[in-house]
Design a protein around this motif. Structure first.
Motif, mmCIF file in Angstrom:
data_model
loop_
_atom_site.group_PDB
_atom_site.id
_atom_site.type_symbol
_atom_site.label_atom_id
_atom_site.label_comp_id
_atom_site.label_asym_id
_atom_site.label_seq_id
_atom_site.Cartn_x
_atom_site.Cartn_y
_atom_site.Cartn_z
ATOM 1 N N TYR A 46 130.035 53.151 119.302
ATOM 2 C CA TYR A 46 130.246 54.220 118.870
ATOM 3 C C TYR A 46 131.268 54.550 117.712
ATOM 4 O O TYR A 46 131.227 55.503 116.805
ATOM 5 C CB TYR A 46 130.241 55.251 120.239
ATOM 6 C CG TYR A 46 130.710 56.665 119.860
ATOM 7 C CD1 TYR A 46 130.017 57.757 119.309
ATOM 8 C CD2 TYR A 46 132.244 56.663 120.353
ATOM 9 C CE1 TYR A 46 130.536 59.045 119.368
ATOM 10 C CE2 TYR A 46 132.669 58.160 120.202
ATOM 11 C CZ TYR A 46 131.867 59.246 119.635
ATOM 12 O OH TYR A 46 132.268 60.417 119.448
ATOM 13 N N GLN A 88 129.654 66.466 116.145
ATOM 14 C CA GLN A 88 129.291 64.965 116.700
ATOM 15 C C GLN A 88 127.902 64.544 116.596
ATOM 16 O O GLN A 88 127.250 64.625 117.823
ATOM 17 C CB GLN A 88 129.980 64.820 117.891
ATOM 18 C CG GLN A 88 131.518 65.185 117.853
ATOM 19 C CD GLN A 88 132.077 64.853 119.295
ATOM 20 O OE1 GLN A 88 132.311 63.713 119.575
ATOM 21 N NE2 GLN A 88 132.745 65.685 120.018
ATOM 22 N N GLY A 89 127.421 64.491 115.518
ATOM 23 C CA GLY A 89 125.958 63.737 115.775
ATOM 24 C C GLY A 89 125.712 62.358 116.064
ATOM 25 O O GLY A 89 124.876 61.918 116.741
ATOM 26 N N ASP A 90 126.915 61.640 115.984
ATOM 27 C CA ASP A 90 127.118 60.391 116.468
ATOM 28 C C ASP A 90 127.200 60.327 118.065
ATOM 29 O O ASP A 90 127.028 58.970 118.593
ATOM 30 C CB ASP A 90 128.219 59.386 115.961
ATOM 31 C CG ASP A 90 128.154 59.552 114.441
ATOM 32 O OD1 ASP A 90 126.992 59.089 114.051
ATOM 33 O OD2 ASP A 90 129.340 59.947 113.817
ATOM 34 N N TYR A 149 125.307 61.109 120.122
ATOM 35 C CA TYR A 149 124.029 60.862 121.031
ATOM 36 C C TYR A 149 123.869 59.300 121.420
ATOM 37 O O TYR A 149 123.397 58.898 122.272
ATOM 38 C CB TYR A 149 122.939 60.926 120.026
ATOM 39 C CG TYR A 149 122.822 60.004 118.781
ATOM 40 C CD1 TYR A 149 121.993 58.737 118.918
ATOM 41 C CD2 TYR A 149 123.555 60.121 117.720
ATOM 42 C CE1 TYR A 149 121.928 57.772 117.915
ATOM 43 C CE2 TYR A 149 123.368 59.205 116.748
ATOM 44 C CZ TYR A 149 122.561 58.002 116.953
ATOM 45 O OH TYR A 149 122.652 56.942 115.762
ATOM 46 N N SER A 162 125.513 59.425 124.849
ATOM 47 C CA SER A 162 124.646 60.441 125.837
ATOM 48 C C SER A 162 123.234 59.479 126.060
ATOM 49 O O SER A 162 122.903 59.362 127.313
ATOM 50 C CB SER A 162 124.327 61.589 125.235
ATOM 51 O OG SER A 162 125.194 62.504 124.756
ATOM 52 N N ALA A 163 122.839 58.810 125.073
ATOM 53 C CA ALA A 163 121.720 57.892 125.254
ATOM 54 C C ALA A 163 121.914 57.048 126.360
ATOM 55 O O ALA A 163 120.985 56.684 127.280
ATOM 56 C CB ALA A 163 121.318 57.171 123.959
ATOM 57 N N TYR A 221 122.308 59.128 129.927
ATOM 58 C CA TYR A 221 121.011 59.386 130.540
ATOM 59 C C TYR A 221 120.206 58.136 130.814
ATOM 60 O O TYR A 221 119.065 58.303 131.751
ATOM 61 C CB TYR A 221 120.349 60.353 129.570
ATOM 62 C CG TYR A 221 121.166 61.799 129.586
ATOM 63 C CD1 TYR A 221 121.285 62.523 130.674
ATOM 64 C CD2 TYR A 221 121.662 62.099 128.505
ATOM 65 C CE1 TYR A 221 121.863 63.731 130.528
ATOM 66 C CE2 TYR A 221 122.128 63.430 128.263
ATOM 67 C CZ TYR A 221 122.435 64.209 129.361
ATOM 68 O OH TYR A 221 122.970 65.461 129.616
ATOM 69 N N TYR A 250 125.830 66.735 130.505
ATOM 70 C CA TYR A 250 125.727 67.556 129.436
ATOM 71 C C TYR A 250 126.772 68.742 129.210
ATOM 72 O O TYR A 250 127.156 68.952 128.234
ATOM 73 C CB TYR A 250 124.512 68.678 129.978
ATOM 74 C CG TYR A 250 124.316 69.910 128.970
ATOM 75 C CD1 TYR A 250 123.693 69.861 127.891
ATOM 76 C CD2 TYR A 250 124.905 71.261 129.420
ATOM 77 C CE1 TYR A 250 123.462 70.862 127.235
ATOM 78 C CE2 TYR A 250 124.537 72.276 128.896
ATOM 79 C CZ TYR A 250 123.960 72.281 127.137
ATOM 80 O OH TYR A 250 123.517 73.476 126.531
ATOM 81 N N SER A 309 129.408 66.681 127.004
ATOM 82 C CA SER A 309 128.851 66.428 125.633
ATOM 83 C C SER A 309 129.314 67.820 125.007
ATOM 84 O O SER A 309 129.845 67.782 123.840
ATOM 85 C CB SER A 309 127.480 66.344 125.760
ATOM 86 O OG SER A 309 126.862 67.366 126.114
#
Length: 291
Positions: free
Chosen positions: A132, A151-153, A155, A158-159, A162, A214, A217
């Motif tokens: 990351y 922060q598009g990165d 994810y 988060s990936a 989850y 959530y 984030s």
């Protein structure tokens, strides 16, 4: 109103931190089998997460000058906070793996070694956070404002968060199903009881982890982190998760329960033993020898 949300947030995370410390002490004092070792590291990861979440909020999010000047320490704090969050998820996954192999897999090398669980709980999060960080530094070049901007990165974090929760749900659901099928044909063992209690406790925690993920984030950005409703909901979830995690996992510690009952004067049930060469079992009855 914002100050009220701030004090409630810090107070709730402080209470959750205190609960995790008490749970750690219980894990250290009482019996250390594999479940206790996994629980200890799970409590430690959640304690680390609570401390880093409060540190990030108080020293970075609440201070606009720090965000403006973007010192190296605040960027490190961002990554360490994400590492602590990932570690808490992967230790929950390590517990699900431990429960699964206890109930389903008879022979496994992981049962005799702590190293695979340590690699899952502490090693994999370090690799994920490194990926990351490298992505944000060298690919998107998004390192301004203590990494609190768009922060598009994120994810990547988060990936994995989850993903571990989904894997936990699948493993624990399989454990409960297999255990119900087994108890129809064989008597339940004491270790099986401990595994089932841990499985049910972990299943209850998974939705709380998901909701908190959530909110975390959103709280990476100052736009949402100072929102009063986000602060209050996040604080309530953290406190409730801490209480539920500590009580559920500590109450399946037989030595702890016996000690509490002895202090309260409660009578313990006599241990149940299996009668050799039969499929019957019964309690041990002690008789006083005649004088």
């Amino acid at each position: 109103m914002r100050n009220l949300g701030h004090f409630f947030y810090v107070g709730s995370y402080g209470l959750a931190t205190f609960i995790m410390i008490m749970a750690l002490l219980i894990s250290v004092v009482f019996r250390k089998d594999w479940f206790r070792v996994i629980h200890f590291n799970l409590f430690l990861a959640n304690l680390f997460k609570n401390i880093m979440t409060m540190t990030w909020y108080i020293n970075v999010i609440r201070d606009p000058e720090v965000v403006l000047f973007n010192p190296i320490w605040c960027q490190l704090t961002h990554n360490i906070t994400n590492y602590s969050n990932l570690a808490s998820h992967f230790w929950l996954f390590a517990e699900a793996v431990n429960i699964y192999q206890t109930v389903v897999i008879v022979q496994s090398r992981m049962k005799d070694s702590f190293l695979p669980f340590a690699l899952i709980g502490w090693g994999i999060p370090a690799i994920v956070v490194s990926i990351y960080s490298m992505t944000r530094i060298f690919y998107s070049e998004n390192t301004e404002s203590c990494w609190t901007g768009t922060q598009g990165d994120f994810y990547i974090i988060s990936a994995f968060n989850y993903g571990t929760l989904i894997a936990d749900s699948v493993l624990l659901a399989m454990v409960i199903y297999i255990e119900k099928q087994m108890t129809k044909r064989f008597p339940r063992h004491v270790r099986m009881d401990a595994a089932m209690k841990s499985a049910k406790a972990s299943l209850i925690l998974i939705p709380l982890y998901a909701v908190q993920d959530y909110l975390i984030s959103k709280q990476q950005s100052r736009l949402y982190a100072l929102n009063v409703s986000c602060l209050i909901v996040s604080a309530v979830i953290a406190m409730f998760k801490g209480v539920l995690s500590a009580t559920s996992h500590c109450l399946d510690n037989e030595d702890f329960v016996i000690s509490c009952n002895s202090l309260s004067g409660c009578r313990q049930e006599e241990p149940e033993v299996e009668i050799p060469m039969t499929d019957m079992s019964g309690n041990i009855h002690r008789r006083d020898s005649p004088v």
